[in-house]
Every structure is written in C-alpha cells, then in structure tokens.
Write an enzyme that holds these catalytic residues in place. Sequence first.
Site, PDB file in Angstrom:
ATOM      1  CE  LYS B  85     105.075  12.145  49.719  1.00 54.20           C
ATOM      2  NZ  LYS B  85     104.660  11.730  48.373  1.00 54.20           N
ATOM      3  CD  GLU B 107      97.011  10.098  49.071  1.00 54.48           C
ATOM      4  OE1 GLU B 107      96.220  10.789  48.916  1.00 54.48           O
ATOM      5  OE2 GLU B 107      98.180  10.082  48.360  1.00 54.48           O
ATOM      6  CB  SER B 379     112.527  12.660  49.133  1.00 50.14           C
ATOM      7  OG  SER B 379     112.604  11.278  49.608  1.00 50.14           O
TER       8      SER B 379
END
Lengths: 284, 404
Positions: B85, B107, B379
């Site tokens: 991210k 969010e 990830s």
Amino acid sequence: MLSDPSRIAAAIARAKAQGRGAIVPFVVLGDPDLDTSDGLLRAMVEGGADALELGLAFSDPPADGPVIQAAATRALRAGVRVDDAFALLRRHAERSAVPVSLLVYWNLVLQRGVERFYGECAAAGVDAVLVADLPLEEATAALEAARRHGVAAVLLVTPLTSESRLRAVAAAGSGYLYVAARVGVTGERSGVEAGLAHEIARIRAVSTLPLLCGFGIAGPTEVRAVAEAGADGAIVGSAVARRIEAHLGDPAAMINAVRSFVGELRAASGRPAQGTPSRGGPQC
Amino acid sequence: MQQHGRFGDFGGFYVSELLIPALEALEAAALEALADPAYRAELADLLTHWAGRPTPLWQARRLSAELGCKVLLKREDLLHGGAHKTNHTLGQALLAKRMGKTRLIAETGAGQHGVATAMAGALFGLPTTVFMGEKDVERQQPNVRRMQLFGAEVVPVRSGSRSLKDAINDALRAWTEQVRDAFYVFGTVAGPHPYPTLVRALQKVIGEEIAEQSQEQEGRLPDAVYACVGGGSNAIGAFAAFLERPEVQLFGVEPAGHGLDSGAHGAAIARGRPGVLHGAHSMVLQDPDGQILEAHSISAGLDYPGVGPEHAYLALTGRVQYLSATDDEALAAFTWLCRREGILPALESSHALAALAAGQRAPGGPRHGPDALVVVNLSGRGDKDLEHAWRELAARGWRPGREI
C-alpha cells in the site's frame, strides 16, 4: 427553450402563483415499513406538500448522510423490495394528483434494466427521476430512456459546478434542477450557505427550469431562507426522516408528526412581499 | 474529465455531481504529475530511501521442493509499512501536496492502507483521517494503534456490514463534505475514475521489478504470477508489466470465505454480476434488486463485495485467470509459509499462495511443471493478523507445534 410539460413544473408554478415556494418533502419508500410508509405519503399530501420526492432504499448510498442512510436501512430490514416501492407509488398515484419525483441510485436502475425501469416509472405515475450517482457524462442511457417514457430527468447542480458544466447540465435536465444548497451530503444544517442567492442567480442566467433547493434544509427557517434567496422551492429529507426515527414503534404519532411538520414548512414557504421575484420561471 | 476511465464496459465515474469537480482536478493533476520527471524523481527517491524499494524476489527453496515448481516470492511484505500500500499512498500524498490540499482522508479494511496513508500524512505533515469498519477495528487492533501513533484519527464505521465497503461510503461522504481542502487517498484500484488508473500507475512498480529481477536472477521472465484480489491493487501492480506478454500466465485469487457456494465469501468475479458500486461499473456481489451483499473473508483486506473494474475486464477477456481460496486454505498456507520459509505472510497474501498450492496438489496433476518459474506476490506481512489468526487457528483445533 421549450416550456416543460411536467406535472412537477406545473405544481411549482402553482405555488409560485400563490406567492410561495414549493414544499417538497422526501421520504424513503418503505421506511419504516410498507404500511406506515403509505400512511406517511398520505400525511405529506395532507400537510400541504406541493410535490413529493421519494427514494428507493439502497444499501450503499454515499451521497446521503447518516439520517437518510438509516432510513434506507430500516426499509431494507423491513424487507422492502423495489417491486414493493413501485406498488406504493402506484397507490399514491391512484389517490392523489400530487406529483412525484423519484430519487434512486444507478445500480437499482441497471439491475432492473434501464428501459424497463423508466417504463415502470411512467406506469406508476412518477413524473421525474433523479439518479444520485449519475453525472452527465454517464447519463446518456438514462436521459434517452426518460425522454422515451415521458419522465423528466432531474439533474443536480452545486456551488462547485463550473459555468460550462452548468450550461450543459441545464440543457440536458428537465422537470426542475436540483440545487445543492451547500457542499456536502444530505443532512440537516442550521442556516443556508451564504451566497445561495448569488448561486440561484447564476443558474437562472443559463436555465429557465424551476429550481428546487435541497441538502441541509432543516426546517421552516431554512425554507424561508431558500425562498428569500429566490429558489422556487425546497426539498426537505433528513428533517422528515428524523421525525420518523423519533416515533419508531408508534405509527400514528409518526404520521401526525410528519403531517404537522410538512404543514409548518408550508406555512413558512411564503415569499416576503418585497422579495425578489425570480426571472424566467416555468411558463406552464 | 479528459478520459472516461473505461476498461471495456467497466469503470467510469458514477458519483454525485458534487464530486465531479474534485475528480476533474485530480485527473488533471495526476496526468500532469505522472508526466513530470520532477514528480517521478521525488517519488522514486522516497520509494528507495524511505520505503525500501526495490523489495527482494526470494527463491523459496523449501516451498519449491514441496510444490514441484520454482517458487519466487515478491517480498512486498518487506516494504516500509508492511505491505504494498505504501507504493500508492506515497504517490497520492505527493499529489495532494502538489494540489495544495491540506488534509488526507482514507478508508481502510485490514488497516494496511490506513497505516500507509497515516505514515505518508506524518511524512508530509498532512492531518489524516482514516475510516475503518468497526468489525475491522476489532480484528486489526495493531494497525489501529499504528495509525494512531502516526497521528491519524481513526473513525470507526458502524453502518452496514461495518467493514471495508462501509468505510468507503463514509470516506466518500467525508470527502464530499470537505472537498475543497481534502485529498481522498484511495486504497485500491476500484472507485471512480481516475482512481483505478492512478493507483495502477503507482503500483505497477511491483511487476516491473519482478520482470527485472527475474531476468537478472533467472535469465528470463516468470511463467506465472499469482496475486490475491480484494479490490485488486497488489494484483494489478504485479500484473501490469506482463499484460502484453501473453507467455506469462496471470492468476488472481479471490477470497472464497466459507466456500463459493456458502453465500459467505468475497468472490465478486466468480459469483458477482456487473453492477455499480463505489463509483465504478464492475463485478459486484448483489441481490436481484441490486442491493449490495455483505462479503465475508477471514482477511479484512479481501472482505469486499466488489472488485476493481480492470480486473472485471481482464476476467472477461480471459487475460487473467481468477481462482479462489477458502478461509481454511488461506490459514493453512499462512502457517505453512511460516514453518517452511520463516516468513509470516498477511492472511490476504496467504490466499495467493494457497491457490498455487492447491493447483500443484490437484488430483489431475500439478498446474506448473518442474521447470516453471512461478512468482507469488507476497503483498503484506502478517503481524497485524496474529491475534485474529491465533483465534481462528484455535477454533480449528490447532495447537503450537502442529501442522494444519
């Protein structure tokens, strides 16, 4: 520009002829359940609504504030389906000439089929449809279907809408323009954003459609302010939903509260005698 | 808008008129910044020296031996913040600065995007508000604390399913209210245009590094790439560099929860229909009326009833094959990677590994032969999942020291 034949525009013009702004209360169809909702539609008419704006409950309504979302959630929890909402609309149309504008989110239209949806709206006596999450660029199919079925396609303009965009929206919309009285989601706020009169004048300069103000209209004070700013009427949603919320479990009290609230709004809707009459209103 | 943001029939921007000026400004700023060498240089510098790029491509020897193909792990779990991210929050926060915005909104589901936004907010001195479903606040406590340490305000969302989809609704509302000053840092390749395109542009570094490292270490491109898909940001990032290379097979792995036919899963491509959610036309889990259904996944980051529109398109064209892994399979892969490679993966990433393992152990024979080079995009790391996974493992009768 052609005069608009819709019953909504005619109702707004009638209010204007009486020297007041139109009062358009909003509820979610089926909130808190089907029977009570039917009673609420009657009550709003009895309270003096010039038109009704009615919402189809949607599970994920990001353009609405928490009060309207809670209303939609109540309807969905009560098991209200789109079919039931259309049945309520038909019952209203059978007993009342008060015109109806339907507020929807696009996925509900898409899943039913755009053509079928607008056809059912026309058959259920719906005069206008506003799709909350459909900006002009994505609205081609909706605008065409609305035209084919003789339903007005209401579009939203906001204080942030640029001049060029305002012209395009005004040209594509029909019935009335929904003017966001403030920047944000639906919900009650005390007072009306400064500059609303200027905003109304800006829109009048490019459109002859009637202008109804919504977003943040909490009660009679805001209804009066909106009329003084030169709008043709006010849409009041969250404040009605909050009265529903306050009387959950007591349908009779709820219906009375909503009827008298709409009456208060109606009483506040008169323009001051020396108020600025709006230019270029509907010619119906 | 200068572009329509369409992937075939999917994508677009289904939002209130109120958000159009903000999306227009964002699109213009993004197009300009991505073409500006100064922006790209600043971002590259931050990614290298602050975030730790490039991340390694690790040849997992014990996994390879057991699965019968050469398994390479792309170690996004080692990126600063603990997940991929950070790639897109740095890029978006830099854009926010450029646009003169004074605060960040985000969010979060698993909390990784919220953490990465909070870190970027701290780095750039931008006050940050993160919306997080109440259910996720409970199951991802460590990430809530991390966001708070970075100075972000974490707002628990109590509406609807109290998870990611409702957090997005509330973040969209907050953005609509503060649209003049706030930048909405979107956490995946979903949402209205230009987000799917912007987030993809910021995540494609993953696949570019995979291609380069694979060439360098193995002398060729991989034969296959696996990535988990919730909204799909890490998957698009891992796939983008290979979309025009048909010899590289691509596998997206959706969360099958309790099973695809249980009604409790988050497999929008496998079990959804085309529809509009959160501003984009894509595949969506919904009832016949079009009401959005609640998703279920053991991993908060995949607990989402929609999917990015480009994934819907890639599924339709067949360029990417979409598989799924259940909660149980993901948990098994989670413990398995810990014990075989000394790597604690996020429950999200464990889905990708689980789908590879299932294909290699299939009764009809393995999907990939012994010479195949298979990349799994890891990830994120699993520290955030410890408590939750521990409870889930205990509920399945697992005790420390045992295999599941």
